[in-house]
Design an enzyme around this catalytic site. Sequence first.
Site, short mmCIF file in Angstrom:
data_model
loop_
_atom_site.label_atom_id
_atom_site.label_comp_id
_atom_site.label_asym_id
_atom_site.label_seq_id
_atom_site.Cartn_x
_atom_site.Cartn_y
_atom_site.Cartn_z
N MET A 109 0.85 -1.19 0.00
CA MET A 109 0.00 0.00 0.00
C MET A 109 0.89 1.24 0.00
SD MET A 109 -3.13 -1.20 2.35
CE MET A 109 -2.05 -1.67 3.67
N ARG A 343 7.27 -4.01 15.17
CA ARG A 343 6.23 -5.04 15.13
C ARG A 343 6.89 -6.37 15.42
NH1 ARG A 343 5.99 -4.83 8.59
NH2 ARG A 343 8.13 -5.47 8.44
N HIS A 459 12.70 -5.21 -0.79
CA HIS A 459 11.36 -5.72 -1.13
C HIS A 459 11.39 -7.20 -1.43
CE1 HIS A 459 8.09 -6.57 -4.02
NE2 HIS A 459 7.38 -5.84 -3.19
N ARG A 582 -6.63 -47.11 -0.20
CA ARG A 582 -7.46 -47.16 -1.42
C ARG A 582 -7.08 -48.44 -2.17
NH1 ARG A 582 -6.26 -41.25 -1.59
NH2 ARG A 582 -8.22 -40.12 -1.76
N ARG A 637 -10.56 -49.44 2.27
CA ARG A 637 -11.78 -49.08 1.54
C ARG A 637 -12.00 -50.04 0.40
NH1 ARG A 637 -12.17 -43.44 -1.43
NH2 ARG A 637 -10.87 -44.51 -2.94
N GLU A 767 -19.53 -39.30 2.24
CA GLU A 767 -19.02 -38.45 1.16
C GLU A 767 -20.12 -38.05 0.17
OE1 GLU A 767 -15.93 -40.46 -1.03
OE2 GLU A 767 -16.93 -42.39 -0.94
N GLY A 788 -15.28 -38.41 3.59
CA GLY A 788 -14.57 -38.26 2.32
C GLY A 788 -14.86 -36.86 1.83
N THR A 789 -14.08 -35.93 2.33
CA THR A 789 -14.41 -34.53 2.05
C THR A 789 -14.12 -34.11 0.62
OG1 THR A 789 -12.30 -34.06 3.12
CG2 THR A 789 -14.30 -33.67 4.41
N ASN A 790 -13.38 -34.95 -0.12
CA ASN A 790 -13.18 -34.62 -1.54
C ASN A 790 -14.50 -34.77 -2.28
OD1 ASN A 790 -10.46 -34.59 -0.84
ND2 ASN A 790 -10.11 -36.68 -1.54
N ASP A 791 -15.11 -35.93 -2.14
CA ASP A 791 -16.40 -36.13 -2.81
C ASP A 791 -17.50 -35.31 -2.16
OD1 ASP A 791 -16.45 -37.83 -5.15
OD2 ASP A 791 -15.52 -39.34 -3.87
N CYS A 854 -10.78 -38.55 5.83
CA CYS A 854 -9.69 -39.06 5.01
C CYS A 854 -9.59 -38.34 3.68
CB CYS A 854 -9.83 -40.57 4.80
SG CYS A 854 -11.32 -41.02 3.92
C1 PEP Z 1 -12.92 -38.48 -0.65
O1 PEP Z 1 -13.81 -38.48 -1.49
O2 PEP Z 1 -12.69 -37.55 0.13
C2 PEP Z 1 -12.02 -39.64 -0.55
C3 PEP Z 1 -11.13 -39.73 0.41
O3 PEP Z 1 -12.11 -40.56 -1.52
P1 PEP Z 1 -11.47 -40.40 -2.99
O4 PEP Z 1 -10.64 -39.17 -2.94
O5 PEP Z 1 -10.70 -41.63 -3.23
O6 PEP Z 1 -12.69 -40.27 -3.81
MG MG Z 2 -14.37 -40.30 -2.45
#
Ligand code: PEP
Ligand code: MG
Length: 902
Positions: A109, A343, A459, A582, A637, A767, A788-791, A854
Amino acid sequence: MAAQETVEHKYVYDFAEGNKDLKDLLGGKGANLAEMTNLGLPVPPGFTITTEACKAYLASGEQPAGLAEQIAAHLAALETGMGRRLGDPDDPLLVSVRSGAKFSMPGMMETVLNVGLNDRSVVGLAAQANGNQRFAWDSYRRLIQMFGKTVCEVPGEEFEHAIDEAKRAKGSTDDLDLDADDLRALVDTYKKIFSKHTGREFPQDPREQLDLAIRAVFESWNAERAVIYRRQERIPADLGTAVNVVAMVFGNLGPDSGTGVAFTRDPASGAQGIYGDYLANAQGEDVVAGIRNTVPLQELERIDKPAYDELLDYMARLERHYKDLCDIEFTIERGKLWMLQTRVGKRTAAAAFVIAGQLVDEGLIDLDEALHRVNGAQLAQLMFPRFQLDHGFEAVATGIGASPGAAVGKVVFTSARAVELAGQGEDVILVRRETNPDDLNGMIASRGILTSRGGKTSHAAVVARGMGKTCVSGADALDIDVPKRRFTVAGQTVTEGDVVSIDGTTGKVYLGEVPATPSEVVQYFEGELDPAAIDDALVKAVHRIMSHADARRRLAVRTNADTGADAARARRFGAEGIGLCRTEHMFLGDRRELVERLILARDAKERDESLAALLPLQRADFVEIFRAMDGQPVTVRLIDPPLHEFLPPLEQLAVDVAVAQERGEDVAKEEALLAAVRRMHEENPMLGLRGVRLGLVIPGLFAMQVRAITEAAVECTRQGVRACPEIMVPLVGAVQELETVRAEAEKIIAEVVGGSDVEVLIGTMIEVPRAALTAGQIAEAAEFFSFGTNDLTQMGWGFSRDDVEGAFFWRYLELGIFGISPFESIDADGIGRLVRIAAEEGRAARPGLKLGVCGEHGGDPDSVHFFHSVGLDYVSCSPFRVPVARLEAGRAAVVTAGSDSR
Ligand code: PEP
Ligand code: MG
């Protein structure tokens, strides 16, 4: 003044009114100036306009009601205190107008210095400075330059070009060779540049200068580079900046004046001692811009011992007061020391650990606080490789190790080219004489940054350290020619695209690719170093803080691993089980053919034969993993992806078949394969025949896997290795799906286990959003849930996880719809809410239900804190992130009220 403030919102605080805890309101700089004022340190008087005033201004485009009057009142008080009036022709008060947000955003800034100078007060300033005309005119030209660039968007190069011209005319390259007449002429030139671009004269009214400068600082909160920096550093976009109006003190009044930057410990290594740079006869911006090369701060002892001793005394006081590394900006005006800023200082990842450990030893903080002072991102950085010690390469130049690490890449000379090549997957090193805020995108895209000018506080150095990028600054042996895209060093020419290696710890620059070794922190995690025997401050500190994190954390940390080797490594890194094995990866390679036979089976007999052939292979896989985990839980799994992923792609197969047919070859098998691929083709495979649906549709598939897992567990137990399998069913959306799989699995498990002492749990992934919303029902059939937080993110947001990040997330980030990809860090409000609902309802239905995560989020620092808050039992992540998750789980468990670790 008092009467006015009681009726209106208070937008302006005198330094004597604030303190260090008011960073939200006064910004970091303002809050700390107030703190130093109240500690009795020599801070030039001034006042702070709050971030609330900024936010009100940015929302309406107008100064909020009452602000102008409050500024006038505080300015009047400042004038009375200083015994001078702003811009007074005979004895002018000059002020600086500086930005200062809650979180430091170095160079992002605006700042305007010397506000209050005009054609008349410049004369008064010279008189005030004992007739030093040169100083007065230099100050005036700096005001026009900064004001023009910052407030009125006059292109900065025009001013730079004009001063270069003036120097050239003198046959010099040093600003100090320009005398008063040269600078007076330069002021005229600058004024012409100003009017050419703005269509008006340079404003002579000091109050108008002040108001315009304040507005410009407010607006600089939304400057493009500030927006990019905030995104990179995950600083919220709605904080606004405070504005500090401070009486000017001058470091450019002659050889008995100067300016510098100091650190109470080495911000690169954490080592105790005095670190910093000093530049005689200069203003602060000269140091940051790297315009002239600084001298080490220790030199000040020789130049001005009383000021040096006084500074050391303040540094020690500040460190005891803040209980942390402080960085300090100061100016000496004719022998009088002024503290311009302090700081809690930015530091490298290594220094963060080392300093936290030292402060515990010194009794200033406890281990909980030490844990809070480091973070997983820093730990991850320490796990990067470093150059091998005996690599045999000769350095061609040595600069300053400004930000540690080892970076290898192709040389580029512009930010744009860095972005372009990095976009093509190349590793690049950005080489510049010095960087400026416009290089930010290029710096983000590069592996490392190499400059030929500037010190540890330039910088390039400050920004690179903040980003955790390797940086070597001030390698002045490099002769850089940007237009020709090359530099020469040690008689060699390096052109764009040539590979260089830079060592941000030693400052050495090498031509070619220097081999790197793993970090000692990784060696420590691998168990290759005995923490009791090592003499390495960093490893000792990491060991101590990690041990405390382990003692404090409530979350267990498991790993996602599907080979014995990965599992063993993760264990060495501290994993306490496998949260996701997996199994599909076990069907690739030379087993692909068996899977093809399974998919192409014409009848039950053929299908059962291929399953029977797969069974012993799978069993051996699990034996290896159970052995590696030796008594720790292993979540296996059942097969998840659509089966056509195991077959060749349709287009390729169609071409191969057509070509073979043309040649008259026997293609019966390929034709059958092609027909199967066509039959199995899905428009939306991620929403198609996968996960539990496969188990329900293909007889014997899940049964084979359940049998292999259980037989492996029994075999291990017989051999004296305890196996704790947890069978996990993917993609469940309804309890009935799970019940069906469970009924079949239980029969097989009972038959295989027989009288042996093996317990096999059956649980499910959560998931699919419907699973989260019906978790109470699903828990009746599950002994554990693993999120399965990805799905869950894919289906919760409706974002195809394979496509969206590259396709359009940039726009979402730009618009601030989210600050970080929800695939990287859990979206606590939405997807996180599904996790919370499922955890609560699952546990209500089945007390003691085991809960873990996971998905990729299991190793993401912020997400780990979220999962801690939800009350999960464990997080599971890739082996390399296990230490990071352990650390963050410990950090989540210690009380962190009132402090922030940025
Ligand atoms: C998911 O979906 O978070 C997971 C762990 O399974 P995959 O990534 O294999 O679909
Ligand atoms: Mg999955």
